[in-house]
Design an enzyme around this catalytic site. Structure first.
Site, PDB file in Angstrom:
ATOM      1  N   ASP A  74      60.208  65.041  11.953  1.00 44.89           N
ATOM      2  CA  ASP A  74      59.403  64.067  13.018  1.00 44.89           C
ATOM      3  C   ASP A  74      60.567  62.941  13.163  1.00 44.89           C
ATOM      4  OD1 ASP A  74      57.242  65.029  14.106  1.00 44.89           O
ATOM      5  OD2 ASP A  74      55.770  64.383  12.522  1.00 44.89           O
ATOM      6  N   LYS A 108      51.246  74.418  15.582  1.00 47.28           N
ATOM      7  CA  LYS A 108      52.666  74.370  14.836  1.00 47.28           C
ATOM      8  C   LYS A 108      52.929  75.594  14.114  1.00 47.28           C
ATOM      9  CE  LYS A 108      52.580  69.362  15.187  1.00 47.28           C
ATOM     10  NZ  LYS A 108      52.330  67.913  14.519  1.00 47.28           N
ATOM     11  N   GLN A 162      50.891  65.393   8.889  1.00 43.61           N
ATOM     12  CA  GLN A 162      50.247  65.100  10.041  1.00 43.61           C
ATOM     13  C   GLN A 162      49.610  63.934  10.417  1.00 43.61           C
ATOM     14  OE1 GLN A 162      50.213  67.659  12.461  1.00 43.61           O
ATOM     15  NE2 GLN A 162      49.207  66.174  13.695  1.00 43.61           N
TER      16      GLN A 162
END
Ligand code: NAP
Length: 283
Positions: free
Chosen positions: A116, A49, A93
């Site tokens: 997200d 990422k 994460q």
């Protein structure tokens, strides 16, 4: 033989467009990634990422907390990032090491920075069909479908899996595209015959090569979200790729299908969040 959808090429195209878009901005979009513990797979994902951010001009900030930190330590880190004007996207994460309440921590992320798309505010906006930040992997799958079909209206779509991260938002997005959606899970009875009806089969279970050729109707579009590490170290999806490719019209490979699209959508969400936080209307 199915057309093999090149998710990497589609993601590269989107990333290239985004790079020009970012270069024209008067501010630098920033993404902060919070990594707790030392899970090797999570470290690989985070590296990927961060590399992708650098390539297109997004500034990345990585915050590592030890596995023995407390829930309050992570919450404090998220609070600090929510308040940091240089950070437009905050990503926690997942999965967190055992013992943490991931749900509570995700809800702590400011919805405007929730790249997200997992806060209740963004889930609600998706459910209501309103603008928000949408989860990356289902958004990537939606784009792959739209690359091939002008309209998804009336198509029967089977989504195997009902996680909050993927299955539920995927089903919502398909519904908003006027598909008739069948959401399947571990208690579903006769999954093969449900799949057999589908124009679109999307598998997100985490079981290597579970979807067999005789589950799929001729001409189907099969999207494989699963990532499974085989005993020989190779990666496999949830779909028995070679056999299903002989029946379907379209299929995504693992790797090189959905994975690159997930990262591309994370970059898109970060830039979208940064623009909104800087009062730039969406182009
Ligand atoms: P998850 O939270 O573990 O959810 C798995 C889902 O599969 C659950 O809804 C479960 O049903 C269902 N399931 C389990 N066994 C089943 C069976 N025998 N028949 C039908 N359904 C079954 O996983 P996830 O986060 O959604 O991820 C799924 C897979 O996608 C994983 O391999 C993950 O690594 C991969 N993934 C890939 C990407 C990417 O970027 N490529 C992104 C996200 C996830 P219940 O709800 O009844 O338990």
């Amino acid at each position: 033989m199915a057309k093999i959808i090149d998710g990497k090429a589609i993601a590269n195209k989107l990333n290239g467009q985004l790079q020009s878009d970012v270069a024209a901005l008067s501010f630098v979009p920033g993404l902060a990634v919070v990594l707790v513990g030392d899970d090797p797979a999570s470290q690989v994902y985070v590296r990927g990422k961060i590399k992708a951010c650098e390539k297109i001009g997004i500034k990345s900030f990585e915050y590592r907390l030890p596995a023995n930190c407390t829930q309050d330590d992570i919450a404090a880190q998220i609070d600090a990032l929510n308040a940091d004007a240089n950070v437009h996207g905050v990503l926690l994460q997942l999965p967190l090491p055992d013992g943490f309440d991931s749900k509570a921590l995700i809800q702590r992320i400011s919805p405007e920075k929730d790249v997200d798309g997992l806060t209740y505010a963004n889930m609600g906006r998706l459910m209501a069909g309103d603008e928000g930040l949408r989860p990356c992997t289902p958004s990537g799958c939606e784009i792959l479908l739209k690359e091939e079909f002008d309209s998804l209206a009336g198509k029967i779509a089977v989504v195997i899996g009902r996680s909050e991260l993927f299955g539920k938002p995927m089903a919502q997005m398909l519904l908003q595209n006027d598909c008739t959606v069948i959401q399947c899970h571990s208690k579903t009875k006769d999954l093969p015959s449900l799949c057999k009806q589908a124009d679109i089969v999307i598998a997100a279970v985490g079981r290597a090569e579970m979807v067999k050729a005789d589950w799929v109707k001729d001409g189907a579009f099969v999207i494989d979200v699963g990532i499974n590490r085989l005993d020989n170290g190779k990666l496999a999806g949830d779909v028995d790729f070679n056999a299903v490719a002989a029946k379907a019209d379209y299929i995504t490979p693992v790797p090189g299908g959905v994975g690159p699209m997930t990262i591309a959508m994370l970059l898109q969400n970060t830039v979208l969040a940064a623009k909104r936080q800087n009062g730039v209307p969406k182009i």
